[in-house]
Design a protein around this motif. Structure first.
Motif, PDB file in Angstrom:
ATOM      1  N   ASP A  46     -44.013  75.194   5.428  1.00  0.00           N
ATOM      2  CA  ASP A  46     -45.046  75.972   4.719  1.00  0.00           C
ATOM      3  C   ASP A  46     -44.430  77.179   4.015  1.00  0.00           C
ATOM      4  OD1 ASP A  46     -47.027  74.243   5.514  1.00  0.00           O
ATOM      5  OD2 ASP A  46     -47.671  75.445   7.232  1.00  0.00           O
ATOM      6  N   GLU A  49     -42.429  76.038   1.064  1.00  0.00           N
ATOM      7  CA  GLU A  49     -43.322  75.661  -0.039  1.00  0.00           C
ATOM      8  C   GLU A  49     -43.870  76.911  -0.730  1.00  0.00           C
ATOM      9  OE1 GLU A  49     -46.165  72.657   0.940  1.00  0.00           O
ATOM     10  OE2 GLU A  49     -47.127  72.776  -1.007  1.00  0.00           O
ATOM     11  N   LEU A  53     -43.481  77.867  -4.575  1.00  0.00           N
ATOM     12  CA  LEU A  53     -44.680  78.196  -5.367  1.00  0.00           C
ATOM     13  C   LEU A  53     -44.505  79.528  -6.083  1.00  0.00           C
ATOM     14  CD1 LEU A  53     -47.655  77.311  -5.927  1.00  0.00           C
ATOM     15  CD2 LEU A  53     -48.299  78.693  -3.946  1.00  0.00           C
ATOM     16  N   GLY A  65     -54.575  80.014 -11.239  1.00  0.00           N
ATOM     17  CA  GLY A  65     -55.659  79.490 -10.379  1.00  0.00           C
ATOM     18  C   GLY A  65     -55.083  78.614  -9.277  1.00  0.00           C
ATOM     19  N   PHE A  66     -54.122  77.784  -9.648  1.00  0.00           N
ATOM     20  CA  PHE A  66     -53.451  76.909  -8.684  1.00  0.00           C
ATOM     21  C   PHE A  66     -52.739  77.747  -7.626  1.00  0.00           C
ATOM     22  CE2 PHE A  66     -49.558  74.698  -7.352  1.00  0.00           C
ATOM     23  CZ  PHE A  66     -50.049  73.468  -6.937  1.00  0.00           C
ATOM     24  N   GLN A  68     -53.363  80.835  -6.661  1.00  0.00           N
ATOM     25  CA  GLN A  68     -54.342  81.483  -5.760  1.00  0.00           C
ATOM     26  C   GLN A  68     -54.793  80.518  -4.680  1.00  0.00           C
ATOM     27  OE1 GLN A  68     -57.314  82.697  -8.564  1.00  0.00           O
ATOM     28  NE2 GLN A  68     -56.594  84.809  -8.619  1.00  0.00           N
ATOM     29  N   VAL A  69     -55.187  79.309  -5.106  1.00  0.00           N
ATOM     30  CA  VAL A  69     -55.740  78.328  -4.160  1.00  0.00           C
ATOM     31  C   VAL A  69     -54.662  77.835  -3.197  1.00  0.00           C
ATOM     32  CG1 VAL A  69     -56.713  75.998  -3.967  1.00  0.00           C
ATOM     33  CG2 VAL A  69     -57.552  77.558  -5.723  1.00  0.00           C
ATOM     34  N   HIS A  70     -53.512  77.460  -3.744  1.00  0.00           N
ATOM     35  CA  HIS A  70     -52.501  76.819  -2.901  1.00  0.00           C
ATOM     36  C   HIS A  70     -51.836  77.826  -1.960  1.00  0.00           C
ATOM     37  CE1 HIS A  70     -50.279  73.414  -1.680  1.00  0.00           C
ATOM     38  NE2 HIS A  70     -49.123  73.793  -2.180  1.00  0.00           N
ATOM     39  N   GLU A  73     -54.176  78.243   0.879  1.00  0.00           N
ATOM     40  CA  GLU A  73     -54.111  77.090   1.805  1.00  0.00           C
ATOM     41  C   GLU A  73     -52.915  77.242   2.747  1.00  0.00           C
ATOM     42  OE1 GLU A  73     -55.902  73.344  -0.848  1.00  0.00           O
ATOM     43  OE2 GLU A  73     -53.796  73.856  -1.066  1.00  0.00           O
ATOM     44  N   LEU A  74     -51.778  77.630   2.176  1.00  0.00           N
ATOM     45  CA  LEU A  74     -50.573  77.781   2.997  1.00  0.00           C
ATOM     46  C   LEU A  74     -50.716  78.966   3.946  1.00  0.00           C
ATOM     47  CD1 LEU A  74     -47.938  77.119   0.177  1.00  0.00           C
ATOM     48  CD2 LEU A  74     -48.351  75.656   2.166  1.00  0.00           C
ATOM     49  N   ALA A  77     -52.766  77.893   6.832  1.00  0.00           N
ATOM     50  CA  ALA A  77     -52.005  77.000   7.717  1.00  0.00           C
ATOM     51  C   ALA A  77     -51.065  77.819   8.604  1.00  0.00           C
ATOM     52  CB  ALA A  77     -51.217  75.993   6.882  1.00  0.00           C
TER      53      ALA A  77
ATOM     54  N   LEU B 108     -57.982  73.301  -7.692  1.00  0.00           N
ATOM     55  CA  LEU B 108     -56.621  73.733  -8.035  1.00  0.00           C
ATOM     56  C   LEU B 108     -56.513  74.110  -9.514  1.00  0.00           C
ATOM     57  CD1 LEU B 108     -54.580  71.013  -6.094  1.00  0.00           C
ATOM     58  CD2 LEU B 108     -54.666  73.454  -5.554  1.00  0.00           C
ATOM     59  N   SER B 110     -59.106  75.210 -11.445  1.00  0.00           N
ATOM     60  CA  SER B 110     -59.995  76.304 -11.859  1.00  0.00           C
ATOM     61  C   SER B 110     -59.915  77.536 -10.964  1.00  0.00           C
ATOM     62  CB  SER B 110     -61.439  75.806 -11.861  1.00  0.00           C
ATOM     63  OG  SER B 110     -61.848  75.535 -10.525  1.00  0.00           O
ATOM     64  N   GLY B 111     -59.547  77.343  -9.699  1.00  0.00           N
ATOM     65  CA  GLY B 111     -59.568  78.460  -8.760  1.00  0.00           C
ATOM     66  C   GLY B 111     -60.966  78.771  -8.250  1.00  0.00           C
ATOM     67  N   ILE B 249     -39.774  70.851   2.881  1.00  0.00           N
ATOM     68  CA  ILE B 249     -41.231  70.965   2.724  1.00  0.00           C
ATOM     69  C   ILE B 249     -41.896  69.674   3.192  1.00  0.00           C
ATOM     70  CG2 ILE B 249     -43.119  71.207   1.049  1.00  0.00           C
ATOM     71  CD1 ILE B 249     -41.146  72.899  -0.658  1.00  0.00           C
ATOM     72  N   PHE B 253     -50.955  69.240   1.780  1.00  0.00           N
ATOM     73  CA  PHE B 253     -52.051  69.445   0.827  1.00  0.00           C
ATOM     74  C   PHE B 253     -51.822  68.597  -0.430  1.00  0.00           C
ATOM     75  CE2 PHE B 253     -51.208  73.335   3.202  1.00  0.00           C
ATOM     76  CZ  PHE B 253     -52.423  73.515   3.837  1.00  0.00           C
ATOM     77  N   LEU B 259     -46.334  70.046  -7.539  1.00  0.00           N
ATOM     78  CA  LEU B 259     -45.195  70.958  -7.685  1.00  0.00           C
ATOM     79  C   LEU B 259     -43.951  70.247  -8.216  1.00  0.00           C
ATOM     80  CD1 LEU B 259     -45.476  73.217  -4.498  1.00  0.00           C
ATOM     81  CD2 LEU B 259     -45.628  73.954  -6.876  1.00  0.00           C
TER      82      LEU B 259
END
Lengths: 146, 408
Positions: A46, A49, A53, A65-66, A68-70, A73-74, A77, B108, B110-111, B249, B253, B259
């Motif tokens: 994690d 990753e 990121l 946006g990706f 922020q979300v990902h 999530e990490l 976790a 992912l 749009s956030g 890794i 998810f 990536l």
């Protein structure tokens, strides 16, 4: 009949704390070497990753946006790993390593949360990538042996 | 041009079935853990789905009826009902995973918050199913899903060790956590041979009005369409092996899969990959939803098909609407779609013999097939794959439990 029912209720009330204690212990759970190793591997993955990121975000290769979300999530976790390690029962060397790993997980969680909240801050992304890389290595080391 | 149009069914079946959320998850995880060593599982599954899809298409082209219709007639009500029940449970779990997958990719991109996006995804899928005719539906999702070719470009751009990839195409066991390795092999086979793919492919042939003159189109669809799906699956595994494995890794998810193209090709690769994932998972959702409604309607002898007006096939429409509604409710409970995917794939592996054995029996029955019944090659491959499917079905649940879902 009524007295019998009362006795049953008293017996049940007497046993209840024991049941609750057992349930509590079961919820906390013990920790063995294999479980610590698996958690360390997951945490290391994690964090690694997260580092990837942050690097990709810094280079403008992924959308904010990706990120922020990902990153969130990490972060969640790693928070789960930290919580599980803090409530796990382990003594001696295993307990010390679990505690160190929980600390690394908490640090990784904080960095990932910062990335999630500041996906456009390039200076922060650079330092986050470095810190998360170091935390991935620490987790790997703790999981690998004393 | 007509050939290209005819190929759309194969491409949609392959992209929606071969490269759905299960494939994205299992192939990324397998590549991140074992590098190229599980490429053989994709190839074994690919040949299997080609063999059985060709059989299904041939049955439709010759008899003019979908496979599940003939299975019920040939096996009787009781065995057909068991088959139907098993396939619907797997369909529901798979559909829930796909609806969740569409919402996650939108999340992912749009956030925005996930739950409203689950509802938006379900609404968009429902409107697509209601308004779009079958031909447009299949072309929109299949051709947009071709964006997943970005994984193949990324794989080449990452300069993999082609010799090692070639060695990975040969079946082998692993000394490193062999049970986890076996779990991923079973998962990849289960994801590749998902029962809904063949039911959808077969019913799609009826929707497109296949006749015995379409036997050539069927063969091209089965070989090229599913072949393309196999190439994409291997590309996803190679990208994971090149980008995720060296960094330690372990993908948990759906977003992790995107990536790889970002590392290899930059922002363009990243966005094209997400669009391809959205189309592939959306296409799979459409496919599973229709597949479930097709099999129920065909089993009970109701009018069915997208070629029918809704008022002429109301129970078919109600069947897909109920499936979509239930799947959406499952995801709205907050369950993790990636975990649902893993369970759906493993339970689909358990149900494989119930799907593939009846197809094999019908394709061999000269009363339906006449001179187009299975030849020696189709029978030899059919038997081999029935044996493979049986092993996979028996091993799936024990491996799920012994490895805690591939955790070790």
């Amino acid at each position: 009949m009524g007295r019998g029912a009362g006795r049953d209720r008293s017996a049940a009330l007497a046993v209840l704390p024991l049941v609750l204690l057992l349930m509590g212990l079961a919820a906390c759970g013990g920790l063995d070497e294999d479980q610590l190793h698996t958690r360390a591997q997951t945490l290391s993955g994690d964090a690694a990753e997260g580092a990837l990121l942050a690097t990709q975000d810094g280079d403008g290769r992924v959308g904010s946006g990706f990120v922020q979300v990902h990153a969130r999530e990490l972060s969640e976790a790693t928070a789960d790993i930290s919580d599980a390690l803090r409530t796990a029962h382990a003594g001696g060397d295993l307990g010390r390593r679990a505690s160190r790993l929980a600390h690394v997980a908490a640090q990784a969680r904080a960095v990932l949360e910062a990335v999630a909240q500041n996906p456009d801050n390039h200076r922060l992304l650079q330092s986050a990538a470095r810190e998360l890389g170091a935390e991935a290595r620490s987790a790997e080391q703790i999981g690998g042996g004393p | 041009m007509n050939k290209l149009r005819a190929l759309a069914l194969g491409i949609l079946s392959a992209i929606g079935g071969f490269v759905d959320i299960g494939d994205l998850v299992f192939n990324s995880q397998a590549g991140a853990l074992y590098g190229y060593r599980l490429i053989w599982a994709v190839i074994v599954g690919l040949v299997g789905i080609m063999v059985y899809a060709e059989m299904c298409g041939r049955v439709v082209a010759v008899s003019g009826r979908p496979v599940s219709d003939l299975v019920r007639e040939r096996l009787g009500f009781g065995a057909g009902l068991v088959n139907l029940g098993a396939s619907q449970i797997v369909n529901l779990l798979t559909l829930a995973a796909e609806v969740g997958g569409v919402a996650i990719v939108l999340h992912l991109l749009s956030g925005l918050a996930l739950r409203p996006l689950v509802l938006l995804a379900a609404l968009a899928l429902g409107l697509s199913l209601w308004f779009l005719p079958f031909g447009i539906l299949e072309r929109v999702y299949s051709y947009l899903g071709l964006a997943l070719l970005v994984f193949a470009v990324a794989a080449v751009n990452l300069h993999p060790d082609w010799g090692a990839a070639g060695r990975g195409a040969v079946p082998s066991m692993s000394g490193d956590r062999p049970l986890v390795y076996a779990y991923f092999a079973v998962g990849i086979l289960g994801a590749t041979l998902s029962p809904y793919e063949v039911f959808f492919y077969s019913s799609g042939g009826v929707e497109e009005g296949w006749t015995s003159r379409s036997l050539g189109d069927n063969r091209i669809n089965a070989l090229l369409g599913f072949g393309l799906g196999g190439v994409l699956s291997i590309a996803i595994m190679i990208v994971a092996a090149e980008v995720l494995l060296p960094r330690g890794i372990q993908p948990e998810f759906l977003g992790t899969a995107a990536l790889g193209p970002a590392v290899a090709l930059g922002a363009a690769g990243f966005y094209v990959a997400l669009i391809g994932m959205l189309a592939a998972v959306g296409g799979a959702a459409i496919e599973v939803c229709l597949s479930g409604a097709y099999t129920v309607a065909q089993f009970f002898g109701w009018p069915w098909g997208k070629h029918e007006q809704a008022r002429d096939a109301p129970r078919f429409v109600i069947a897909w609407a109920i499936l979509l509604g239930l799947a959406t409710l499952i995801i709205l409970t907050g369950v993790n779609p990636v975990q649902v995917t893993e369970y759906a794939v493993i339970f689909s592996a358990v149900a494989l013999p119930l799907t593939y054995l009846p197809i094999f029996i019908v394709a061999n029955d000269r009363r339906y097939m006449g001179q187009h019944a299975n030849g020696r090659l189709a029978n030899a491959l059919g038997w081999v794959y029935l044996a493979v499917i049986l092993v996979v079905a028996i091993a799936a649940v024990p491996l799920l439990m012994l490895t805690s879902g591939g955790q070790g």
